[in-house]
Design a protein around this motif. Structure first.
Motif, PDB file in Angstrom:
ATOM      1  N   VAL A  17      43.678  43.521  46.773  1.00 28.92           N
ATOM      2  CA  VAL A  17      43.217  42.293  46.134  1.00 28.92           C
ATOM      3  C   VAL A  17      44.253  41.215  46.378  1.00 28.92           C
ATOM      4  CG1 VAL A  17      42.771  41.104  43.952  1.00 28.92           C
ATOM      5  CG2 VAL A  17      41.839  43.375  44.314  1.00 28.92           C
ATOM      6  N   CYS A  30      44.509  46.242  38.988  1.00 28.59           N
ATOM      7  CA  CYS A  30      44.138  44.828  39.030  1.00 28.59           C
ATOM      8  C   CYS A  30      43.430  44.459  37.739  1.00 28.59           C
ATOM      9  CB  CYS A  30      43.212  44.547  40.213  1.00 28.59           C
ATOM     10  SG  CYS A  30      42.768  42.802  40.348  1.00 28.59           S
ATOM     11  N   VAL A  31      43.770  43.290  37.229  1.00 27.65           N
ATOM     12  CA  VAL A  31      43.139  42.810  35.994  1.00 27.65           C
ATOM     13  C   VAL A  31      41.637  42.598  36.205  1.00 27.65           C
ATOM     14  CG1 VAL A  31      43.506  40.348  36.461  1.00 27.65           C
ATOM     15  CG2 VAL A  31      43.446  41.152  34.095  1.00 27.65           C
ATOM     16  N   TYR A  79      48.362  40.715  39.046  1.00 25.19           N
ATOM     17  CA  TYR A  79      48.361  39.243  39.163  1.00 25.19           C
ATOM     18  C   TYR A  79      49.553  38.593  38.481  1.00 25.19           C
ATOM     19  CZ  TYR A  79      46.866  38.178  34.328  1.00 25.19           C
ATOM     20  OH  TYR A  79      46.808  38.024  32.969  1.00 25.19           O
TER      21      TYR A  79
HETATM   22 MO   LIG Z   1      44.751  41.721  40.509  1.00 24.66          MO
END
Ligand SMILES: [Mo]
Ligand SMILES: Nc1nc2c(c(=O)[nH]1)N[C@H]1C(S)=C(S)[C@@H](COP(=O)(O)O)O[C@H]1N2
Length: 546
Positions: free
Chosen positions: A268, A315-316, A403
């Protein structure tokens, strides 16, 4: 006067090929100047940065790791249509062709200039590409007509016009319409469509566009960086990871293996073109709220004490049950050591790390300094970082969503404060800080699977990085929670496999999972979407037993 003697399809084709030449030349020049100077990429990058958060989430959900390819494909389709339209209009008014390319040149140039770290030279691909495209269009349309003497009877039957005449005649005449008198010109010549010369020109344009694109890609450094990566000799860790316990992997078919192979590791990022960073030119600057700013080279980093650690990244944007989580063995320099050496000041609470492509993460200083294996990582599962995963150097911080922590291709750390600086995703609707939420996922059976009645294994993974997983429970059809068997783990920073047997009875069944972390917190049942700070709720699947 003048209908064009050149049929619309021929104009469209000439426009398309000219657009291809424009992009090919731009790509070629960008190969020398740098990838973010390629206007298509700059436009795509600008679109990504400008897109509202819900749209981006939608793209990640819908296209997954192909989201960038879909975006670039979309940009190219739009460009192709517009180029064809420009070609059609330029048949009668060459100035429209020039104007059309000029408009695109200006838009491309604006997109390039708004990218981080671009300057005047980065305009070269756009400018030269635009000129090449406009010139090609003129040239092709010129080839598309030949002047023939009007009195030569055998050459005159085409619907005829003067190439380049005013567009005062809206009647299109089909190219294959039978005999009609040629329009006379003062010189006694008539412009006639020359299909063969156009098509040979088109073929030439296609060759030029293709060759320029390929050459541009090679110049773009991918090969140079791949070669440099292959040359990296990884030093041994000063602090090796604890050996993996024997029972770390149940090896159940369909269950995520404990170590995610690099080729299967989720990806990502906001990069359309994966940054190609030559390790021999790479440096990491650490500055801001420090007493002694430092700049490290790749050789400096490899020469420092190296720590090895098993850490699961998440990943969020991962939905409950989603695929954006993976576990690897990382090798790197402890961020805390470098920061201490730089003389970290006590009023600093944020590390603003910047990637070579301008992406930024804002990481809490206290998390990085609290003793966990927060790394400037150089290797992943025993090999130098794959280029897609941040070669030559990326951050890995156990317990924080990617992130806010996992900057790939990292080149700069500004030691700062949350009240003074803002990282990439914060103004786009994501939380300033991103501790990972305890989560669990059912890998087998898959949702919607058909299952044979009788004893069946349900298995999956659960994670609560830097806290650890203490328990996983499973329930069927909303019944009693039953405690699953847990695999071993090397520590609290990785995911943990779990499994449980189930006597499956015929019919449709719903299976749910929930985890409890080592701090005693059980996942909430309350569903929440990924934004702003991570999805919650129980992963729920349905299977049909027969
Ligand atoms: Mo992410
Ligand atoms: N340069 C850069 N680094 C980045 C990102 C990015 O967009 N650009 N995305 C982050 C996010 S959101 C995540 S989840 C992780 C993903 O790392 P991976 O692609 O190696 O799995 O990288 C982080 N590092």
């Amino acid at each position: 006067m003048s209908k064009s003697s050149v049929p619309a399809w021929a104009g469209g084709l000439a426009g398309l090929v000219s657009g291809g030449v424009a992009l090919g030349v731009a790509r070629l020049v960008a190969g020398v100047v740098g990838p973010s100077s390629f206007p298509v990429v700059a436009v795509g990058d600008t679109a990504i940065d400008a897109a509202p958060a819900p749209l981006k989430d939608f793209a990640i959900r819908t296209f997954g790791e192909n989201d960038k390819a879909v975006l670039v494909g979309g940009v190219l389709v739009v460009l192709a249509v517009v180029a064809a339209v420009i070609g059609v209009s330029a048949r009668r008014r060459p100035s429209l062709g020039i104007a059309g390319f000029a408009v695109f040149g200006v838009l491309g140039a604006l997109a390039v200039l708004t990218r981080p770290g671009t300057g005047a030279v980065d305009l070269l691909p756009t400018v030269l590409g635009t000129l090449a495209g406009a010139w090609t269009l003129r040239w092709l349309l010129g080839r598309a007509t030949t002047l023939v003497p009007a009195w030569a009877p055998e050459r005159a039957p085409q619907p005829a016009a003067v190439h380049g005449g005013a567009a005062d005649d809206r009647h299109e005449v089909p190219a294959d319409e039978p005999e009609r008198p040629a329009v006379m010109r003062p010189g006694g010549a008539v412009a006639e469509f020359d299909r063969r010369r156009l098509l040979t020109g088109v073929a030439g344009g296609v060759v030029v566009a293709g060759a320029a694109t390929v050459l541009g890609q090679q110049l773009g450094g991918r090969q140079a960086v791949d070669a440099a990566r292959a040359d990296v000799a990884l030093p041994r860790p000063t602090t090796p990871a604890r050996p993996l316990p024997a029972g770390v992997d149940f090896k159940i078919p369909g269950l995520s293996p404990f170590v995610t192979p690099n080729r299967d590791f989720y990806r990502v990022d906001t990069a359309i073109v994966v940054p190609q960073v030559n390790p021999n030119e790479w440096t990491l600057r650490i500055h801001g709220l420090v007493d002694r700013p430092i700049e490290l080279t790749y050789a400096d980093l490899l020469g420092r004490p190296l720590t090895e650690a098993d850490v699961t990244l998440t990943c969020v944007s991962n939905e409950v049950g989603g695929p954006y989580v993976g576990n690897a063995r990382w090798l790197g320099v402890r961020m805390a050591d470098v920061l201490r050496e730089a003389g970290l000041r006590s009023d600093a609470d944020m590390l603003l790390s910047t990637s070579v492509d301008g992406f930024t993460c804002g990481t809490p200083v206290d998390v990085v300094m609290d003793g966990r294996d927060a790394l400037f990582a150089i290797a992943m599962n025993g090999e130098p970082l794959p280029v897609d995963h941040g070669f030559p150097v990326r951050q890995v911080v156990p317990g924080l969503y990617g992130y806010v922590s996992a900057t790939k291709w990292v080149v700069d750390i500004k030691v700062t404060r949350f009240d003074a600086d803002v990282a990439y995703w914060t103004p786009r609707g994501w939380a300033e800080k991103g501790p990972i939420k305890t989560q669990s996922r059912i890998d087998v059976p898959g949702s919607g699977d058909k299952v044979k009645a009788g004893r069946t294994t349900i298995a999956g993974v659960a994670w609560a990085q830097h806290t650890g997983i203490d328990a996983v429970e499973v329930r069927v059809d909303g019944g009693q929670w039953r405690v699953a068997k847990l695999a071993e783990v090397p520590g609290p920073d990785t995911w943990r496999q779990w499994s449980i047997d189930w006597d499956a009875t015929p019919g449709e069944h719903t299976i749910q999972v929930r985890a409890t972390d080592a701090a005693g917190r059980t996942q909430t049942e309350q569903p929440a979407p990924p934004a702003p700070d991570g999805a919650t709720g129980y992963h729920t699947i349905t299977v049909r037993v027969s």
